[in-house]
Design a protein around this motif. Structure first.
Motif, PDB file in Angstrom:
ATOM      1  N   ALA A 227       0.840  -1.198   0.000  1.00 38.24           N
ATOM      2  CA  ALA A 227       0.000   0.000   0.000  1.00 38.24           C
ATOM      3  C   ALA A 227       0.871   1.242   0.000  1.00 38.24           C
ATOM      4  N   GLN A 228       0.300   2.313  -0.526  1.00 36.36           N
ATOM      5  CA  GLN A 228       0.981   3.602  -0.577  1.00 36.36           C
ATOM      6  C   GLN A 228       0.104   4.646   0.109  1.00 36.36           C
ATOM      7  N   LEU A 229       0.724   5.435   0.984  1.00 32.85           N
ATOM      8  CA  LEU A 229       0.035   6.559   1.608  1.00 32.85           C
ATOM      9  C   LEU A 229       0.613   7.853   1.050  1.00 32.85           C
ATOM     10  N   ILE A 230      -0.242   8.652   0.429  1.00 30.81           N
ATOM     11  CA  ILE A 230       0.155   9.945  -0.123  1.00 30.81           C
ATOM     12  C   ILE A 230      -0.151  11.028   0.911  1.00 30.81           C
ATOM     13  N   ILE A 231       0.857  11.822   1.236  1.00 28.92           N
ATOM     14  CA  ILE A 231       0.694  12.934   2.175  1.00 28.92           C
ATOM     15  C   ILE A 231       0.885  14.223   1.375  1.00 28.92           C
ATOM     16  N   PRO A 232      -0.211  14.887   0.988  1.00 26.65           N
ATOM     17  CA  PRO A 232      -0.092  16.037   0.089  1.00 26.65           C
ATOM     18  C   PRO A 232       0.614  17.245   0.697  1.00 26.65           C
ATOM     19  N   GLY A 233       0.417  17.482   1.975  1.00 24.09           N
ATOM     20  CA  GLY A 233       0.984  18.676   2.601  1.00 24.09           C
ATOM     21  C   GLY A 233       2.083  18.350   3.586  1.00 24.09           C
ATOM     22  N   ALA A 234       2.448  19.353   4.359  1.00 27.04           N
ATOM     23  CA  ALA A 234       3.508  19.179   5.350  1.00 27.04           C
ATOM     24  C   ALA A 234       2.996  18.383   6.547  1.00 27.04           C
ATOM     25  N   ILE A 235       3.889  17.593   7.133  1.00 21.04           N
ATOM     26  CA  ILE A 235       3.577  16.873   8.366  1.00 21.04           C
ATOM     27  C   ILE A 235       3.853  17.829   9.524  1.00 21.04           C
ATOM     28  N   ARG A 236       2.795  18.164  10.272  1.00 24.77           N
ATOM     29  CA  ARG A 236       2.920  19.118  11.377  1.00 24.77           C
ATOM     30  C   ARG A 236       2.166  18.588  12.597  1.00 24.77           C
ATOM     31  N   PRO A 237       2.689  18.829  13.783  1.00 29.29           N
ATOM     32  CA  PRO A 237       1.999  18.328  14.990  1.00 29.29           C
ATOM     33  C   PRO A 237       0.572  18.829  15.124  1.00 29.29           C
ATOM     34  N   ASP A 238       0.280  20.028  14.572  1.00 30.79           N
ATOM     35  CA  ASP A 238      -1.060  20.595  14.718  1.00 30.79           C
ATOM     36  C   ASP A 238      -1.968  20.324  13.526  1.00 30.79           C
ATOM     37  N   ALA A 239      -1.494  19.532  12.549  1.00 36.27           N
ATOM     38  CA  ALA A 239      -2.296  19.263  11.351  1.00 36.27           C
ATOM     39  C   ALA A 239      -3.400  18.256  11.671  1.00 36.27           C
ATOM     40  N   GLU A 240      -4.603  18.547  11.208  1.00 39.38           N
ATOM     41  CA  GLU A 240      -5.746  17.685  11.531  1.00 39.38           C
ATOM     42  C   GLU A 240      -5.579  16.284  10.948  1.00 39.38           C
ATOM     43  N   HIS A 241      -5.128  16.220   9.691  1.00 43.57           N
ATOM     44  CA  HIS A 241      -5.028  14.927   9.015  1.00 43.57           C
ATOM     45  C   HIS A 241      -3.589  14.461   8.806  1.00 43.57           C
ATOM     46  N   SER A 242      -2.626  15.329   9.054  1.00 45.91           N
ATOM     47  CA  SER A 242      -1.233  15.003   8.726  1.00 45.91           C
ATOM     48  C   SER A 242      -0.286  15.255   9.886  1.00 45.91           C
TER      49      SER A 242
END
Length: 221
Positions: A178-193
């Motif tokens: 499986a592949q997980l695409i993370i479109p934006g930046a990974i941030r501690p406060d990100a709702e989905h990332s």
């Protein structure tokens, strides 16, 4: 007990994912080229009661990566889950009109030769177990080429093609890719990332074994 092997261990998503799989009962093999960083990450997991160990390897050095994964399986138990998610180098991010053929050598080694080496190292153990999961984590340029980051766009597309072929070829053997695409930046406060949310998502993908490509959040328009 089986092992979760993380290629590209770091203090953000890597540590969160290692903790998620470790608390679920897997031993954890952390693989990174920075031995000092590995010591700190391993110590943090051990403090959480997780059996973990670091193995030094550079994904651009396929012999070291191969040796690290074999050593991990020998020391900790067979690798049931492999996550390939090292962070690309900044020099992979040249604009397309400034990118030469030589500029693509390292990105392709990073995103194609590295994954092929890692998969070939763990596949015999997964076949012996009769199950396995291969997790590939990529940015949005894997599915929407970005002319500002030509190296990763080309290399991630190639990695995606390889992973998709693995998904089809290994499904009859109960090995899920499986592949997980993370479109934006990974941030501690990100709702989905945030690291923790993404770690839960990767663990769910491992458990549910449903489909090849998943998105942390929709691609921006």
């Amino acid at each position: 007990m089986t092992t979760f092997a993380l290629v590209g261990a770091g203090p953000g998503l890597g540590l969160a994912t290692a903790r998620r799989f470790g608390t679920a009962g897997h031993t954890v093999a952390l693989i990174s080229r920075n031995a000092e960083k590995l010591e700190g990450l391993t110590a943090e997991l051990v403090r959480d009661g997780i059996r973990a160990r670091g193995f030094t390897a550079d994904v651009l050095d396929i012999e070291s990566l191969d040796a690290a994964l074999y050593a991990a399986a020998a020391a900790l138990g067979p690798v049931e889950i492999l996550q390939y998610s090292p962070v690309p180098r900044a020099d992979f991010m040249k604009p397309v009109l400034e990118t030469t053929a030589d500029d693509l050598s390292a990105p392709l080694a990073f995103s194609v030769k590295g994954p092929v080496t890692a998969v070939n190292a763990v596949l015999p153990g997964m076949r012996e177990l009769g199950r396995g999961t291969l997790l590939f984590v990529n940015g949005g340029s894997a599915v929407r080429p970005n002319p500002k980051v030509a190296g990763t766009s080309v290399a991630f597309a190639a990695e995606s093609a390889y992973a998709r072929m693995l998904h089809d070829a290994l499904a009859p053997e109960n090995i899920h890719t499986a592949q997980l695409i993370i479109p934006g930046a990974i941030r501690p406060d990100a709702e989905h990332s945030s690291p923790e949310v993404l770690a839960d998502r990767l663990y769910d993908i491992h458990l549910q074994r449903d489909g090849f490509r998943h998105y942390a959040e929709p691609l921006p328009d």
